[in-house]
Design a protein around this motif. Structure first.
Motif, PDB file in Angstrom:
ATOM      1  N   CYS A 233      63.322  29.176  62.329  1.00  0.00           N
ATOM      2  CA  CYS A 233      64.211  28.664  61.283  1.00  0.00           C
ATOM      3  C   CYS A 233      65.413  27.902  61.825  1.00  0.00           C
ATOM      4  N   GLY A 234      65.971  28.336  62.956  1.00  0.00           N
ATOM      5  CA  GLY A 234      67.138  27.663  63.535  1.00  0.00           C
ATOM      6  C   GLY A 234      68.457  28.061  62.910  1.00  0.00           C
ATOM      7  N   GLY A 236      69.301  31.563  61.960  1.00  0.00           N
ATOM      8  CA  GLY A 236      69.605  32.996  61.994  1.00  0.00           C
ATOM      9  C   GLY A 236      68.837  33.839  60.998  1.00  0.00           C
ATOM     10  N   CYS A 238      65.116  34.210  60.755  1.00  0.00           N
ATOM     11  CA  CYS A 238      63.802  34.772  61.096  1.00  0.00           C
ATOM     12  C   CYS A 238      63.857  35.736  62.283  1.00  0.00           C
ATOM     13  N   LEU A 239      64.918  35.684  63.061  1.00  0.00           N
ATOM     14  CA  LEU A 239      65.116  36.515  64.258  1.00  0.00           C
ATOM     15  C   LEU A 239      64.029  36.262  65.315  1.00  0.00           C
ATOM     16  N   CYS A 241      64.033  34.000  67.635  1.00  0.00           N
ATOM     17  CA  CYS A 241      64.499  33.333  68.849  1.00  0.00           C
ATOM     18  C   CYS A 241      65.261  34.282  69.766  1.00  0.00           C
ATOM     19  N   CYS A 260      69.470  30.528  68.376  1.00  0.00           N
ATOM     20  CA  CYS A 260      69.877  29.507  67.400  1.00  0.00           C
ATOM     21  C   CYS A 260      71.335  29.644  66.973  1.00  0.00           C
TER      22      CYS A 260
HETATM   23  S1  FES Z   1      65.230  30.688  64.950  1.00  0.00           S
HETATM   24 FE1  FES Z   1      65.214  32.003  63.247  1.00  0.00          FE
HETATM   25  S2  FES Z   1      66.776  33.406  63.783  1.00  0.00           S
HETATM   26 FE2  FES Z   1      66.873  31.999  65.417  1.00  0.00          FE
END
Ligand code: FES
Ligand code: FAD
Length: 289
Positions: A233-234, A236, A238-239, A241, A260
């Motif tokens: 998602c970039g 925060g 989906c967690l 990353c 992200c």
């Molecule tokens: S890309 Fe989704 S939380 Fe970092």
């Protein structure tokens, strides 16, 4: 910082190497807010193929013209589709995302920039800003490596950055024969070169960043590493990353940073490097010991 959703018009797409493309976009709102080291999540086109946005760093930022540049490597179907767009086409951006590089306070300190593969992308804007500042560093070197010469930007394009560049390729097809981190270590150990960086900025694969981090910690150098992870998602949500944080406790008491939002720029000491699992199939193995 406010995240901006913007539809950006493609100004031009230039193929710089067999798998590397430079994309120039009209993006007035994001270019006005962007900092070196931050990134955008880009959707190539409407629909489900590809479904997810892809993260790309700012390679250059031109707020005066309302434009940004992205440098990308064709890695899979999203970047292949992106490379097939044409001037006038539009892509959807969310940005600027993450935390950018902090520029050096004392610009007279020796600086090393280390880039692995497409890791050269975010260093372009950073180097331009540092070198054009009021007191550019007296000593700054770029160490730039890739698997093979075909995956490097052309030497004349890199020369435009305006600092000494040391090339390395894993297969020896251009420059030093071996890893870029090995070249960096040999160069800094060479008494004749008299180059001991007090600050390091780097971007590249995690395995490369591990060696940069090890050198920075052992030599007490300040470091800002732009780290990559798979991003769903970039922003925060989906967690996906997560990387293990140096704040982790013993045993299974692992804590995580999210690339992200907490990054993508991290200091060498903020990551628990020996916990990073590199998924190789089969079986999964720890790359770092
Ligand atoms: S890309 Fe989704 S939380 Fe970092
Ligand atoms: C903060 C950040 C900034 C980035 N900046 C740039 C940039 O400036 N230029 C650039 O070329 N690339 C950059 N990347 C990597 C880029 O996002 C991936 O190469 C891209 O998402 C691949 O999409 P694809 O659909 O072409 O490939 P896919 O088909 O999705 O995957 C192809 C291959 O790329 C790998 N991959 C997919 N996503 C990533 C990822 N996020 N990081 C590393 N490998 C990935 C996959 O595991 C697979 O092996 C960045 C990544 C992050 C996290």
């Amino acid at each position: 910082m406010e995240k901006i959703l913007e539809t950006a018009r493609i100004i031009c797409l230039d193929s710089l190497a067999p798998t590397i493309v430079r994309l120039r976009l009209e993006s007035p709102a994001i270019s006005a807010a962007a900092q070196a080291g931050q990134f955008v999540m880009l959707k190539v086109r409407e629909g489900i193929d590809p479904l997810l946005r892809r993260p790309f760093s700012f390679h250059r930022i031109h707020p005066d013209k309302g434009e940004i540049e992205i440098l990308f490597r064709i890695a899979g179907r999203g970047t292949l589709a992106l490379s097939r767009l044409a001037p006038g086409d539009r892509v959807s951006l969310i940005g600027p995302l993450g935390k950018g590089f902090e520029l050096p306070l004392d610009r007279t300190t020796p600086i090393a920039f280390i880039a692995g593969g497409i890791g050269i992308a975010p260093l372009g804007e950073l180097i331009a800003q540092i070198l054009s500042g009021p007191a550019p560093p007296q000593k700054a070197h770029l160490f730039y490596g890739a698997r093979s010469a075909s995956e490097l930007l052309p030497a004349n394009t890199v020369a435009e950055l305006g600092l000494p560049v040391h090339f390395a390729t894993d297969d020896g097809s251009f420059g030093y024969n071996g890893r870029v981190t090995k070249l960096f270590e040999e160069f800094t150990a060479c008494a004749e070169e008299d180059f001991r960086p007090a600050e390091i900025y780097s971007c590249g694969p995690l395995a490369m960043q591990y060696h940069v981090a090890k050198w920075a910690l052992a030599n007490d150098a300040l470091s800002q590493l732009s780290l990559e992870s798979l991003m769903g998602c970039g922003i925060g949500a989906c967690l996906g990353c997560a990387l293990p944080s140096a704040d982790s406790g013993p045993g299974h008491d692992l804590r995580f940073v999210h690339v992200c939002e907490d990054g993508p720029i991290f200091s060498a000491g903020s990551i628990k490097w020996n916990q990073i699992l590199i998924q190789q199939s089969p079986p999964p193995t720890y790359l770092f010991s």
